[in-house]
Design a protein around this motif. Structure first.
Motif, PDB file in Angstrom:
ATOM      1  N   GLU A 160       0.811  -1.224   0.000  1.00 30.85           N
ATOM      2  CA  GLU A 160       0.000   0.000   0.000  1.00 30.85           C
ATOM      3  C   GLU A 160       0.839   1.268   0.000  1.00 30.85           C
ATOM      4  O   GLU A 160       0.350   2.346  -0.347  1.00 30.85           O
ATOM      5  N   THR A 161       2.101   1.192   0.377  1.00 34.49           N
ATOM      6  CA  THR A 161       2.956   2.384   0.361  1.00 34.49           C
ATOM      7  C   THR A 161       3.604   2.615  -0.993  1.00 34.49           C
ATOM      8  O   THR A 161       4.219   3.663  -1.218  1.00 34.49           O
ATOM      9  N   ALA A 162       3.487   1.652  -1.908  1.00 35.71           N
ATOM     10  CA  ALA A 162       4.003   1.838  -3.267  1.00 35.71           C
ATOM     11  C   ALA A 162       3.051   2.744  -4.045  1.00 35.71           C
ATOM     12  O   ALA A 162       1.896   2.944  -3.660  1.00 35.71           O
ATOM     13  N   ASN A 213      13.422  10.184  -5.794  1.00 35.06           N
ATOM     14  CA  ASN A 213      12.356   9.229  -6.106  1.00 35.06           C
ATOM     15  C   ASN A 213      11.753   8.560  -4.882  1.00 35.06           C
ATOM     16  O   ASN A 213      10.607   8.099  -4.935  1.00 35.06           O
ATOM     17  N   GLN A 214      12.488   8.488  -3.770  1.00 35.85           N
ATOM     18  CA  GLN A 214      11.914   7.902  -2.564  1.00 35.85           C
ATOM     19  C   GLN A 214      10.813   8.768  -1.961  1.00 35.85           C
ATOM     20  O   GLN A 214       9.998   8.281  -1.179  1.00 35.85           O
ATOM     21  N   GLU A 215      10.770  10.049  -2.337  1.00 34.69           N
ATOM     22  CA  GLU A 215       9.703  10.918  -1.845  1.00 34.69           C
ATOM     23  C   GLU A 215       8.419  10.797  -2.665  1.00 34.69           C
ATOM     24  O   GLU A 215       7.336  11.168  -2.195  1.00 34.69           O
ATOM     25  N   PHE A 216       8.522  10.288  -3.883  1.00 33.86           N
ATOM     26  CA  PHE A 216       7.370  10.299  -4.777  1.00 33.86           C
ATOM     27  C   PHE A 216       6.212   9.399  -4.346  1.00 33.86           C
ATOM     28  O   PHE A 216       5.050   9.802  -4.457  1.00 33.86           O
ATOM     29  N   PRO A 217       6.441   8.159  -3.858  1.00 32.83           N
ATOM     30  CA  PRO A 217       5.283   7.317  -3.535  1.00 32.83           C
ATOM     31  C   PRO A 217       4.330   7.957  -2.533  1.00 32.83           C
ATOM     32  O   PRO A 217       3.113   8.037  -2.778  1.00 32.83           O
ATOM     33  N   ALA A 218       4.853   8.440  -1.427  1.00 28.34           N
ATOM     34  CA  ALA A 218       3.986   9.056  -0.422  1.00 28.34           C
ATOM     35  C   ALA A 218       3.338  10.327  -0.959  1.00 28.34           C
ATOM     36  O   ALA A 218       2.147  10.584  -0.719  1.00 28.34           O
ATOM     37  N   ALA A 219       4.114  11.122  -1.704  1.00 26.29           N
ATOM     38  CA  ALA A 219       3.589  12.385  -2.213  1.00 26.29           C
ATOM     39  C   ALA A 219       2.466  12.157  -3.224  1.00 26.29           C
ATOM     40  O   ALA A 219       1.415  12.808  -3.174  1.00 26.29           O
ATOM     41  N   TYR A 220       2.659  11.222  -4.146  1.00 24.93           N
ATOM     42  CA  TYR A 220       1.621  10.940  -5.134  1.00 24.93           C
ATOM     43  C   TYR A 220       0.425  10.241  -4.514  1.00 24.93           C
ATOM     44  O   TYR A 220      -0.730  10.504  -4.888  1.00 24.93           O
ATOM     45  N   ASN A 221       0.661   9.346  -3.566  1.00 24.66           N
ATOM     46  CA  ASN A 221      -0.465   8.700  -2.892  1.00 24.66           C
ATOM     47  C   ASN A 221      -1.317   9.721  -2.159  1.00 24.66           C
ATOM     48  O   ASN A 221      -2.551   9.637  -2.145  1.00 24.66           O
ATOM     49  N   ASN A 222      -0.670  10.703  -1.540  1.00 23.21           N
ATOM     50  CA  ASN A 222      -1.409  11.759  -0.864  1.00 23.21           C
ATOM     51  C   ASN A 222      -2.197  12.606  -1.858  1.00 23.21           C
ATOM     52  O   ASN A 222      -3.344  12.989  -1.617  1.00 23.21           O
ATOM     53  N   LEU A 223      -1.575  12.882  -3.018  1.00 23.02           N
ATOM     54  CA  LEU A 223      -2.228  13.687  -4.040  1.00 23.02           C
ATOM     55  C   LEU A 223      -3.461  12.994  -4.606  1.00 23.02           C
ATOM     56  O   LEU A 223      -4.527  13.603  -4.743  1.00 23.02           O
ATOM     57  N   LEU A 224      -3.335  11.703  -4.928  1.00 24.07           N
ATOM     58  CA  LEU A 224      -4.391  11.008  -5.648  1.00 24.07           C
ATOM     59  C   LEU A 224      -5.328  10.196  -4.766  1.00 24.07           C
ATOM     60  O   LEU A 224      -6.456   9.919  -5.162  1.00 24.07           O
ATOM     61  N   PHE A 225      -4.859   9.814  -3.567  1.00 25.16           N
ATOM     62  CA  PHE A 225      -5.693   8.987  -2.702  1.00 25.16           C
ATOM     63  C   PHE A 225      -5.938   9.629  -1.339  1.00 25.16           C
ATOM     64  O   PHE A 225      -6.557   9.031  -0.475  1.00 25.16           O
ATOM     65  N   GLY A 226      -5.429  10.846  -1.144  1.00 25.61           N
ATOM     66  CA  GLY A 226      -5.555  11.511   0.146  1.00 25.61           C
ATOM     67  C   GLY A 226      -6.887  12.212   0.302  1.00 25.61           C
ATOM     68  O   GLY A 226      -7.834  12.013  -0.454  1.00 25.61           O
ATOM     69  N   SER A 227      -6.935  13.100   1.271  1.00 23.00           N
ATOM     70  CA  SER A 227      -8.202  13.748   1.632  1.00 23.00           C
ATOM     71  C   SER A 227      -8.667  14.747   0.590  1.00 23.00           C
ATOM     72  O   SER A 227      -9.846  15.085   0.545  1.00 23.00           O
ATOM     73  N   HIS A 228      -7.765  15.211  -0.275  1.00 21.54           N
ATOM     74  CA  HIS A 228      -8.141  16.233  -1.253  1.00 21.54           C
ATOM     75  C   HIS A 228      -8.544  15.599  -2.577  1.00 21.54           C
ATOM     76  O   HIS A 228      -8.104  16.008  -3.643  1.00 21.54           O
ATOM     77  N   CYS A 229      -9.379  14.555  -2.510  1.00 17.14           N
ATOM     78  CA  CYS A 229      -9.909  13.906  -3.700  1.00 17.14           C
ATOM     79  C   CYS A 229     -11.421  13.858  -3.585  1.00 17.14           C
ATOM     80  O   CYS A 229     -11.965  13.565  -2.533  1.00 17.14           O
ATOM     81  N   CYS A 230     -12.102  14.129  -4.696  1.00 16.58           N
ATOM     82  CA  CYS A 230     -13.547  13.945  -4.703  1.00 16.58           C
ATOM     83  C   CYS A 230     -13.852  12.471  -4.939  1.00 16.58           C
ATOM     84  O   CYS A 230     -12.959  11.653  -5.119  1.00 16.58           O
ATOM     85  N   SER A 231     -15.109  12.107  -4.946  1.00 13.25           N
ATOM     86  CA  SER A 231     -15.492  10.706  -5.056  1.00 13.25           C
ATOM     87  C   SER A 231     -15.085  10.081  -6.380  1.00 13.25           C
ATOM     88  O   SER A 231     -15.031   8.858  -6.506  1.00 13.25           O
ATOM     89  N   CYS A 232     -14.796  10.908  -7.405  1.00  8.68           N
ATOM     90  CA  CYS A 232     -14.376  10.369  -8.696  1.00  8.68           C
ATOM     91  C   CYS A 232     -12.880  10.103  -8.740  1.00  8.68           C
ATOM     92  O   CYS A 232     -12.371   9.546  -9.706  1.00  8.68           O
ATOM     93  N   GLY A 233     -12.154  10.518  -7.684  1.00 10.46           N
ATOM     94  CA  GLY A 233     -10.711  10.317  -7.664  1.00 10.46           C
ATOM     95  C   GLY A 233      -9.928  11.520  -8.159  1.00 10.46           C
ATOM     96  O   GLY A 233      -8.714  11.502  -8.148  1.00 10.46           O
TER      97      GLY A 233
END
Length: 222
Positions: free
Chosen positions: A36-38, A197-217
């Motif tokens: 899940e962290t990938a 690149n080690q910073e990207f997984p958490a940063a992108y997961n936060n962007l796309l799956f974090g709290s700032h996403c509407c129901s459509c993603g």
């Protein structure tokens, strides 16, 4: 290991993740296992018996296709950059820890834009594979630096911490043994790529799956 489900709520950003198709040579469907962290970027594909461990970053337009050669393993903190391809030949393996793999990639490996990794092959930890390079039927020991447009093949084993020059074609063990050691500048460059690149997984997961996403993603800002 916890794994994320790529459900319909995130379909706009979901990569193509599926089991392998059933064939005469691979009659059993096996699904990827992704920590899940990938992070698997949009427009990338992960197919078949692929194990992706913690904090792996898979950039856009990467193809990880274990539908012929299988299984694949990708170690922690590894990054596969834009356009990288992973595929393997049927029934050709490397052995790691008593288990056979079509492709085994260790931890903290960087595979740069456009590189082709074709099994059977082993890539040791903290290796750097440069832009548009090809690694096929080879063992790459840890800390190696493969520069851009190089080819490593024909069953060779690259000793640890060796430098493969730009455009080199390493297809005999004699050539592999004659390679120079990695310099301090090359080590520093590889470490810098890892740091980013080690910073990207958490940063992108936060962007796309974090709290700032509407129901459509779709991400949004206030």
């Amino acid at each position: 290991m916890n794994e994320r489900n790529y459900d319909s709520n995130h379909h706009l950003f979901a990569p193509f993740i599926s089991p392998n198709p059933i064939t005469s040579f691979n009659p059993i469907q096996r699904y990827p296992k992704i920590d899940e962290t990938a992070f698997i970027s949009p427009f990338s594909s992960v197919i078949g018996d692929v194990r992706i461990t913690d904090n792996v970053y898979v950039a856009p337009n990467v193809s990880i296709r274990a539908d012929e050669g299988t299984p694949f393993y990708i170690g922690s903190n590894t990054n596969l950059q834009d356009g990288v391809i992973l595929h393997g030949l049927l029934n050709k393996f490397v052995s790691v820890g008593g288990k056979r793999y079509s492709i085994y990639i260790g931890s903290e490996v960087s595979i740069a834009h456009g590189a082709l990794i074709h099994g059977p092959c082993y890539i040791g930890k903290k290796t750097f594979v440069g832009f548009n390079s090809i690694v096929y039927n080879a063992i790459i020991e840890e800390g190696t630096f493969i520069a851009y447009n190089a080819v490593v093949t024909n069953g060779v084993r690259i000793p640890a911490k060796r430098f493969v020059p730009p455009g080199a074609h390493i297809d005999t063990q004699e050539k592999a043994n004659a390679l120079p050691e990695v310099s301090g500048d090359e080590e520093k460059f590889a470490q810098g790529v890892q740091s980013v690149n080690q910073e990207f997984p958490a940063a992108y997961n936060n962007l796309l799956f974090g709290s700032h996403c509407c129901s459509c993603g779709m991400p949004y800002s206030h």
